[in-house]
Design an enzyme around this catalytic site. Structure first.
Site, mmCIF file in Angstrom:
data_model
loop_
_atom_site.group_PDB
_atom_site.id
_atom_site.type_symbol
_atom_site.label_atom_id
_atom_site.label_comp_id
_atom_site.label_asym_id
_atom_site.label_seq_id
_atom_site.Cartn_x
_atom_site.Cartn_y
_atom_site.Cartn_z
ATOM 1 N N HIS A 17 42.177 -0.850 99.783
ATOM 2 C CA HIS A 17 41.999 -1.545 98.504
ATOM 3 C C HIS A 17 42.946 -0.968 97.453
ATOM 4 O O HIS A 17 43.604 -1.713 96.713
ATOM 5 C CB HIS A 17 40.559 -1.393 97.984
ATOM 6 N N LYS A 41 23.623 -10.594 100.220
ATOM 7 C CA LYS A 41 24.231 -9.517 100.984
ATOM 8 C C LYS A 41 23.524 -8.184 100.741
ATOM 9 O O LYS A 41 23.072 -7.910 99.639
ATOM 10 C CB LYS A 41 25.699 -9.402 100.557
ATOM 11 N N ARG A 90 44.644 -7.780 106.518
ATOM 12 C CA ARG A 90 44.833 -6.708 107.497
ATOM 13 C C ARG A 90 45.318 -7.217 108.840
ATOM 14 O O ARG A 90 45.943 -6.488 109.597
ATOM 15 C CB ARG A 90 43.522 -5.959 107.729
ATOM 16 N N SER A 128 35.537 -1.620 105.572
ATOM 17 C CA SER A 128 34.376 -0.992 104.935
ATOM 18 C C SER A 128 33.210 -0.798 105.888
ATOM 19 O O SER A 128 32.582 0.266 105.901
ATOM 20 C CB SER A 128 33.930 -1.819 103.726
#
Length: 159
Positions: A17, A41, A90, A128
């Site tokens: 990040h 979430k 990514r 993460s």
């Protein structure tokens, strides 16, 4: 002046990040780093903890501000006058997902563009969820997250 938005859950913030922010803050006049809050979430860190970590990590960047958001990111961007959404990529899987999301966002607000930034190779595996799992089992996450995040993660899992 071109204002951009870089949104994410930042649960936790990673070196990936920070790399995206470090590479884009020179391109845009202002960047709002937006800690997304999705009531559906489950987060390890609270909204306040995530915002606080990002504020601490981004102190050196004078044109970067941190905010929390509980709405569609294109609505947030329009509200603050941003013209660009920054998205880190990514892998091809990330690109596929982000490409579809960019099309959806274009449908919702054609005035806002998406700016894809491919990650540096060394951050390609920094995810993460993987970092949290590694930290839970006491693994070495020192190359994946900043020191303050590493300490906060390890403290979370000591409890």
């Amino acid at each position: 002046m071109v204002k951009a938005v870089f949104a994410g859950s930042f649960d936790p913030p990673t070196n990936g990040h920070l790399d995206i922010i470090n590479r884009t803050y020179k391109i845009f006049d202002q960047i709002d780093v937006v800690v997304s809050v999705n009531p559906q979430k489950q987060y390890l860190f609270s909204e306040e903890e995530r915002v606080s970590m990002m504020e601490e990590l981004l102190k050196p960047y004078k044109n970067v501000q941190v905010h929390a958001c509980q709405e569609l990111i294109v609505n947030y961007a329009q509200k603050v006058g941003a013209k660009v959404l920054i998205r880190g990529i990514r892998s091809a899987i990330d690109f596929s997902y982000e490409f579809e999301l960019a099309h959806m966002n274009q449908t919702l607000n054609p005035q806002i563009e998406t700016f894809f930034v491919p990650t540096k190779e060394k951050f390609a595996i920094v995810k993460s969820s993987s970092i949290k799992e590694l930290a839970m089992f006491g693994g070495d996450i020192s190359r994946m997250v900043p020191k303050i995040v590493e300490e906060k993660l390890m403290n979370k899992y000591k409890k």
